[in-house]
Design a protein around this motif. Structure first.
Motif, PDB file in Angstrom:
ATOM      1  N   TRP A 169       0.838  -1.203   0.000  1.00  0.00           N
ATOM      2  CA  TRP A 169       0.000   0.000   0.000  1.00  0.00           C
ATOM      3  C   TRP A 169       0.876   1.258   0.000  1.00  0.00           C
ATOM      4  O   TRP A 169       0.589   2.223  -0.698  1.00  0.00           O
ATOM      5  N   GLU A 170       1.935   1.223   0.794  1.00  0.00           N
ATOM      6  CA  GLU A 170       2.860   2.357   0.855  1.00  0.00           C
ATOM      7  C   GLU A 170       3.561   2.525  -0.492  1.00  0.00           C
ATOM      8  O   GLU A 170       3.767   3.640  -0.965  1.00  0.00           O
ATOM      9  N   ARG A 171       3.921   1.415  -1.121  1.00  0.00           N
ATOM     10  CA  ARG A 171       4.534   1.464  -2.456  1.00  0.00           C
ATOM     11  C   ARG A 171       3.598   2.181  -3.434  1.00  0.00           C
ATOM     12  O   ARG A 171       4.033   3.058  -4.184  1.00  0.00           O
ATOM     13  N   LEU A 172       2.328   1.806  -3.416  1.00  0.00           N
ATOM     14  CA  LEU A 172       1.353   2.422  -4.315  1.00  0.00           C
ATOM     15  C   LEU A 172       1.243   3.919  -4.059  1.00  0.00           C
ATOM     16  O   LEU A 172       1.237   4.720  -5.002  1.00  0.00           O
ATOM     17  N   ARG A 173       1.184   4.318  -2.795  1.00  0.00           N
ATOM     18  CA  ARG A 173       1.076   5.752  -2.471  1.00  0.00           C
ATOM     19  C   ARG A 173       2.304   6.528  -2.956  1.00  0.00           C
ATOM     20  O   ARG A 173       2.189   7.656  -3.444  1.00  0.00           O
ATOM     21  N   LYS A 174       3.477   5.907  -2.838  1.00  0.00           N
ATOM     22  CA  LYS A 174       4.708   6.575  -3.282  1.00  0.00           C
ATOM     23  C   LYS A 174       4.743   6.707  -4.811  1.00  0.00           C
ATOM     24  O   LYS A 174       5.171   7.727  -5.338  1.00  0.00           O
ATOM     25  N   ILE A 175       4.270   5.666  -5.512  1.00  0.00           N
ATOM     26  CA  ILE A 175       4.201   5.753  -6.977  1.00  0.00           C
ATOM     27  C   ILE A 175       3.229   6.858  -7.384  1.00  0.00           C
ATOM     28  O   ILE A 175       3.507   7.664  -8.272  1.00  0.00           O
ATOM     29  N   CYS A 177      -4.179   0.164  10.364  1.00  0.00           N
ATOM     30  CA  CYS A 177      -5.157   0.768   9.462  1.00  0.00           C
ATOM     31  C   CYS A 177      -5.911  -0.348   8.737  1.00  0.00           C
ATOM     32  O   CYS A 177      -5.552  -1.533   8.854  1.00  0.00           O
ATOM     33  N   GLU A 178      -6.924   0.025   7.988  1.00  0.00           N
ATOM     34  CA  GLU A 178      -7.721  -0.959   7.240  1.00  0.00           C
ATOM     35  C   GLU A 178      -6.842  -1.734   6.258  1.00  0.00           C
ATOM     36  O   GLU A 178      -7.017  -2.934   6.061  1.00  0.00           O
TER      37      GLU A 178
END
Length: 460
Positions: free
Chosen positions: A63-69, A424-425
């Motif tokens: 999820w963090e990877r996606l947010r950074k992309i 988190c969810e």
């Protein structure tokens, strides 16, 4: 002049096909802004095996990877691959979990969700499509392409019409094994274009050597978007090269909006990364070869390597040819499923077991039993009744949809079970998808943070 648009796959499928998705965020972070400026229709960067591999091998929060992309690529539509009711795992989940997962994916930055089912059972696509549309994202309904006596043009058109009724914005022809021939592609795109007024996205692999020809004939028939990979991560079991097709299509008179200077910069960036994977042995030269056996046995590249590794681990490589011949027989027995995750694993594993036991279906795994019970959905053709009866051993097959039999409070129970471990969810969803893997990741995350705090205190 017709415009042809491109989806870049280097961040997901190209990486998955060639280096088992082992490319970390740090390795590709430096080129994301260039990809964002290159003029792509979309960048496929998430879903498929990326989620599992991030947690299991790369120690990254997907999820963090996606947010950074997303932060680095504000101008390009980000795309993911979703296995319908299977989400990103290998079994079915309840409708509530599917909806929560789709909502979280869109919330974290996904614009396009390509939704497929291994059996082309539209009942397994319905909930994911509905939720994607309700969240304002683009639902791309995919048909898993294969050939068999029951996979006809008429059947594919029927599926596409149902997908349109469900609300998809585009249709994707997903040829995971690279077996879609130029003529078959032309006929299929033409038939779909005649049936529905929706953009068509073409997805194939270079496994059999057909892909470049297949794309040219698809575009000629009216396909709107093609999946390609920047050249260092193209070819073999990956997609055709972005730069080559951009050049060829322009010469044929099509409009292509890609910026060649940006593509050049991308290729130069990924060349040393490819060399690094080659040196480590992660990029196996076999993955880069053309394998025409797939045209006969319909075994995708990844499934072929799985067969080899299974036999090698059992010290039975001498049975490889027998397992190859047995695979299409098992597929026929199982109602001609397209060979894509998870059905490719089910069929391949059963073929190996049949060959090693010297008796067909003497040993049967839990997954094949679940498949015969109907837990994966409606098969394209009926399962061989004698074999089904032998496998189920008196147990009755399911009536109706398997997801309807699953409890609807899994999320709440899991969140309660995890307590403060889940922050988190998204953490809860990661655990539901891959429990043991996520648990280990959470533990490593906690230990890394405690170590960082200790280090900060020591510096004071």
């Amino acid at each position: 002049m017709k415009k042809v648009q491109f989806t870049e796959t280097v961040l997901r499928d190209a990486s998955q096909s060639l280096v088992a998705t082992r490319m970390s965020y740090d390795q590709f972070e430096g080129i994301l802004e260039t990809i964002d400026q290159a003029g792509y229709y979309s960048a496929e960067c998430w879903g498929g095996a990326t989620f599992d591999v991030c947690l299991r091998f790369l120690n990254e929060d997907p999820w963090e990877r996606l947010r950074k992309i997303r932060a680095k690529m504000p101008n390009t539509k980000l795309q993911m691959l979703l296995r319908g009711q299977n989400i990103l795992g290998y079994k079915h989940y309840s409708d509530d979990i599917v909806r929560r997962f789709v909502r979280a994916a869109v919330r974290n930055g996904i614009d396009i969700i390509r939704i497929f089912d291994a059996l082309n059972d539209v009942d397994n696509l319905k909930v994911a499509i509905e939720e994607t549309v309700s969240q304002g994202a683009i639902a791309s309904g995919a048909i898993s392409y294969t050939t068999s006596p029951v996979h006809t043009l008429e059947k594919y058109v029927e599926i596409v019409k149902e997908l349109k009724q469900m609300g998809v914005s585009t249709i994707c022809i997903k040829d995971m094994a690279g077996i879609l021939t130029p003529k078959a592609a032309y006929d299929l795109v033409s038939a779909i274009k005649d049936a529905v007024d929706l953009p068509i996205v073409m997805h194939t692999h270079c496994t059999t050597g057909m892909a470049f020809m297949t794309y040219l004939k698809s575009v000629e028939a009216g396909a709107d978007v093609i999946d390609t990979a920047i050249s260092p991560f193209s070819g073999g079991t990956s997609q055709p090269a972005t730069e080559t097709l951009a050049y060829a299509l322009r010469e044929l008179g099509y409009e292509v909006d890609l910026d060649d200077n940006k593509l050049f910069k991308m290729a130069n960036y990924f060349k040393p990364i490819r060399a690094e994977f080659l040196e480590k042995g992660t990029l196996n030269p076999i993955s880069m070869a053309t394998d025409t056996q797939c045209l006969t046995y319909q075994i995708p590249g990844g499934m072929l390597s799985n067969l080899l590794s299974q036999l090698k681990s059992l010290n039975a490589l001498d049975k490889f040819d027998e397992a190859l011949l047995e695979t299409p027989r098992v597929r026929e027995d199982m109602g001609y499923p397209p060979l894509v995750t998870p059905t490719s694993q089910l069929v391949g594993t059963q073929a190996v077991q049949n060959v090693l036991a010297g008796e067909r279906y003497k040993n049967v795994g839990a997954e094949i039993k679940a498949y015969c019970r109907g837990e994966y959905g409606k098969t394209p053709a009926p399962i061989n009744p004698e074999i089904r009866a032998k496998i189920l051993n008196g147990e009755e097959p399911l009536k109706g949809r398997y997801a309807d039999t699953l409890p609807s409070d899994i999320y709440e129970k899991t969140a309660e079970q995890l307590g403060d471990t889940a922050r988190c969810e998204e953490d809860v969803l990661s655990y539901i998808a891959f429990p043991q893997v996520a648990e280990k990741f959470f533990q490593q995350r906690q230990e890394a943070e405690e170590k960082k705090v200790r280090y900060s205190i020591e510096q004071l």
